[in-house]
Design an enzyme around this catalytic site. Sequence first.
Site, short mmCIF file in Angstrom:
data_model
loop_
_atom_site.label_atom_id
_atom_site.label_comp_id
_atom_site.label_asym_id
_atom_site.label_seq_id
_atom_site.Cartn_x
_atom_site.Cartn_y
_atom_site.Cartn_z
N ASP A 1 78.99 13.70 -1.67
CA ASP A 1 78.50 14.86 -2.42
C ASP A 1 77.31 14.49 -3.31
O ASP A 1 77.19 13.35 -3.74
CB ASP A 1 79.65 15.44 -3.26
CG ASP A 1 79.36 16.85 -3.72
OD1 ASP A 1 78.52 17.54 -3.10
OD2 ASP A 1 79.98 17.28 -4.72
N ASN B 1 81.27 25.33 3.82
CA ASN B 1 79.81 25.14 3.81
C ASN B 1 79.09 26.12 4.76
O ASN B 1 77.88 26.32 4.65
CB ASN B 1 79.43 23.70 4.17
CG ASN B 1 79.74 22.69 3.09
OD1 ASN B 1 80.02 21.51 3.38
ND2 ASN B 1 79.71 23.09 1.83
#
Length: 252
Positions: A20, A68
């Site tokens: 991330d 996502n």
Amino acid sequence: MNNVEIDMNNVPQHIAIIMDGNGRWATERGKERSFGHQAGVDTVRRITSECTRLGVKYLTLYTFSTENWNRPADEVAALMGLVLTSLEDEIFMKNNVRFRVIGDIGRLPAPVREKLQQTMDNTAGNSAMTMVVALSYSSRWEITEAVRTISRKVAEGTLQVDSISEEDVARHLTTNFMPDPDLLIRTGGELRVSNYLLWQIAYSELYFCDTYWPDFCEADLHKAIASYQGRQRRFGKTEEQVENDNNTPVTK
Ligand code: IPE
Ligand code: IPE
Ligand code: MG
């Protein structure tokens, strides 16, 4: 950054990573978020190669979650494009790495699916490490799929309800070809697991760091492994029991 010492006899067999921070890394540099994803690919290469050097057997990388898909279309397209261009057989062959993918692959564009299949086929014989990419993956999706398959077997009469064990559940997950992660690393500063390997991380050691994924380097990996090595994994037992277990000579 100073490199910490790690014990080569106690390297985690399976490391899972939530990669991330790509977007923030790029934004801080006044660039498009996709620039961060591109930089993240270089990190994947470096960390994969370092993991093989250390003797890690499984590396599972959270690359694109089911959630996502809700990102802006141009970012999703850029990520799909990156998957296509970054899967280079040469790198897998050089490191003797087998490539696998887990996730709801049916949602991916056809050229991406084909490329993934090709890479899996071409690297199937490699044996130093298995690199698993979680693409269009979420744990709740995976568990729901497993429940569906198990229910079908029960309805057909090939599986008895009372005989369903934890092993049966694990066998129906997409990760059924590998052991559970020993160590889960999340970069980018968030303290959450974002729908990743919820069943499989029941007893994984968790490690969070603020470093954005594009900046995560070999020394950061060593720090995470050293942290893992400094912990006692008790699996519900007491400290004393674990110490006695470790001191008991293996009898044949
Ligand atoms: C992780 O980086 C990569 C993906 C989720 C595809 P992010 O894109 O989430 O980066 P941040 O969290 O916005 O910085
Ligand atoms: C998790 O990152 C998914 C991947 C790294 C692929 P996100 O950036 O999507 O997670 P949240 O939404 O901040 O929890
Ligand atoms: Mg993020």
